[in-house]
Design a protein around this motif. Structure first.
Motif, PDB file in Angstrom:
ATOM      1  N   UNK A  84       0.385   1.832  -1.319  1.00 10.02           N
ATOM      2  CA  UNK A  84       0.346   3.133  -1.980  1.00 10.02           C
ATOM      3  C   UNK A  84       1.770   3.670  -2.056  1.00 10.02           C
ATOM      4  N   UNK A  85       2.313   3.767  -3.257  1.00  8.30           N
ATOM      5  CA  UNK A  85       3.671   4.268  -3.416  1.00  8.30           C
ATOM      6  C   UNK A  85       4.691   3.357  -2.768  1.00  8.30           C
ATOM      7  N   UNK A  97       6.098   1.834  -7.768  1.00  8.85           N
ATOM      8  CA  UNK A  97       5.347   2.053  -6.538  1.00  8.85           C
ATOM      9  C   UNK A  97       4.016   1.332  -6.578  1.00  8.85           C
ATOM     10  N   UNK A  98       3.473   1.067  -5.392  1.00  7.24           N
ATOM     11  CA  UNK A  98       2.206   0.344  -5.296  1.00  7.24           C
ATOM     12  C   UNK A  98       1.049   1.179  -5.830  1.00  7.24           C
ATOM     13  N   UNK A  99       0.235   0.540  -6.648  1.00  6.06           N
ATOM     14  CA  UNK A  99      -1.027   1.137  -7.120  1.00  6.06           C
ATOM     15  C   UNK A  99      -0.819   2.514  -7.732  1.00  6.06           C
ATOM     16  N   UNK A 100       0.160   2.627  -8.599  1.00  7.71           N
ATOM     17  CA  UNK A 100       0.418   3.913  -9.255  1.00  7.71           C
ATOM     18  C   UNK A 100      -0.850   4.348  -9.998  1.00  7.71           C
ATOM     19  N   UNK A 116       7.952  -0.574   2.112  1.00  6.47           N
ATOM     20  CA  UNK A 116       8.228  -1.789   1.349  1.00  6.47           C
ATOM     21  C   UNK A 116       9.648  -1.695   0.811  1.00  6.47           C
ATOM     22  N   UNK A 117      10.527  -2.536   1.324  1.00  9.03           N
ATOM     23  CA  UNK A 117      11.919  -2.495   0.873  1.00  9.03           C
ATOM     24  C   UNK A 117      12.285  -3.730   0.064  1.00  9.03           C
ATOM     25  N   UNK A 118      11.268  -4.336  -0.556  1.00 10.23           N
ATOM     26  CA  UNK A 118      11.498  -5.486  -1.431  1.00 10.23           C
ATOM     27  C   UNK A 118      10.861  -5.284  -2.804  1.00 10.23           C
TER      28      UNK A 118
END
Length: 418
Positions: free
Chosen positions: A30-31, A55-58, A44-46
């Motif tokens: 998430x984000x 971002x994840x799952x926008x 998450x720095x990759x």
């Protein structure tokens, strides 16, 4: 045995051993955050190698993909579909090219660009079909197909896969003199380059390298091909890395510092990590050298991909992600330099926007960078080494200043433990 151990063992037993992941098993995102199967939360720095810039799952992307997946997913290109034309128009206007050719993966897009370049070289420039040559740079990473690894200088990517595809000349990166010399060959039809070499360790060229290289190609009647699969879509603080230091308040083509490639290659964040989407853009004199039946992809340009890509680019514009990447990138490099000034462990920070790397003071064949990344994960931040002693840092572009400084604290704490 923990659930993490069970799932790692399962993949190890039944999956090919072509990756060496960090020992975490993720199941939610998430984000800027991801969670593993034990419920531990990480930064998450990759960003899936810059595929998850939005971002994840926008939520906008999730909603767009869900709606289209419930309506129509695939027709193949045997028929028209209701979404592809909208995507073509949106992409052409957004990036200011006459035409777009959609594919799925970054490697497919690179292959498409190479084929386009050869078609143009033979049919427009008039080079003998058996002689056209494309210049590339050493330490490049353009993908893993047989053709692409043929001009790789990475033994892990290349060794054991011969015989290799001919027709390429490798020159040093960030070396205009080498390019000038290579362009003297009248059989050269193209020069393909990453504006910043990500996989090589975030190698940033001199400020004048890209614009001067493009002009040299133009003067020699050679196509300038920009591989922006990783650097594109706001990652480096502008919509495209070839934009230079533009403000991105307008479209790239209106910026004084914009270097317009003849062929532009996009992928990764073009879908925000939701669905495989890549694209090649060029003007008619190049793109229309490929005719019906001469190139294609069953999934390329499918309705879900078309809708998701449009939504992904809308998020970049609506949320000012390029501006955020530029601001946070300057802050991050400043903080890393502060750490470097008081430590012997890290020797250098380099990058642009939120595509950055630090160089660990050890040999490339050491395990120090790997061990640091394992400890970073224990401390709640996920990153990955490249080329042995380099750690790449590339968080989602939706990160806030407060979150970035929290991550800086985690990195500083972890480095202090070494």
């Amino acid at each position: 045995m923990t659930r993490t151990d069970e799932l790692i063992a399962l993949e190890d037993k039944y999956g090919a051993h072509n990756y060496h992941p960090l020992p975490v098993v993720l199941e939610k995102g998430d984000g800027v955050f991801v969670w593993d199967v034990e419920g531990k939360k990480y930064y998450d720095f990759l960003s899936a190698y810059s595929a998850v810039n939005q971002g994840h799952c926008h939520p906008h992307l999730v909603e767009t993909m869900t709606k289209q997946a419930q309506k129509l997913t695939l027709t193949s290109r045997a028929f028209y579909n209701a979404e592809l034309g909208k995507f073509d128009k949106f992409m052409s206007e957004y990036f200011a090219f006459d035409k777009v050719l959609p594919m799925n993966s970054g490697a497919e897009a690179v292959e498409t660009a190479l084929k386009l370049c050869r078609k143009w070289g033979h049919e427009v420039k008039g080079v003998n079909p058996a002689a056209g040559k494309i210049i590339v740079c050493d330490q490049n990473f353009h993908g893993r197909t047989t053709t692409i690894i043929s001009f790789s200088s990475d033994p892990d990517a290349k060794d054991g896969y011969g015989p290799y595809t001919p027709g390429f000349e490798v020159i040093p990166y960030n070396d205009l003199a080498a390019l000038k010399n290579a362009l003297k060959d009248e059989e050269v039809i193209g020069f393909m380059v990453e504006p910043i070499q990500g996989e090589a360790g975030v190698m940033v060229p001199d400020a004048d390298y890209i614009p001067k290289a493009a002009q040299m190609c133009k003067d020699a009647n050679v196509l300038f091909i920009a591989d922006e699969v990783q650097t594109g879509i706001a990652r480096t603080g502008s919509l495209l890395a070839v934009c230079g230091n533009c403000s991105c308040e307008n479209k790239c083509e209106r910026q004084e510092s914009y270097t317009r490639p003849d062929i532009l290659i996009l992928g990764k964040a073009l879908s925000g990590g939701m669905y495989p989407v890549s694209a090649v853009l060029a003007d008619d004199d190049i793109m229309l050298t490929i005719r019906p039946g001469q190139h294609g992809s069953t999934f390329g340009g499918n309705p879900v991909a078309a809708q998701v890509a449009i939504a992904a680019l809308e998020v970049v514009s609506d949320e000012n992600l390029a501006q955020n990447a530029r601001k946070l990138g300057e802050m991050f490099r400043s903080e890393m330099q502060r750490i470097i000034d008081s430590s012997d462990l890290v020797t250098k920070v380099r990058g642009k926007g939120l595509l950055n790397a630090i160089v660990i003071n050890d040999t490339p064949d050491s395990k120090t960078a790997w061990n640091i990344c394992v400890k970073l994960a224990e401390n709640g931040l996920l990153a990955k080494p490249t080329h042995g002693n380099i750690i790449r840092f590339a968080p989602p572009l939706v990160m806030t200043e407060e979150q970035l400084m929290d991550c800086v604290s985690i990195i500083e704490k972890t480095l202090s433990e070494f």
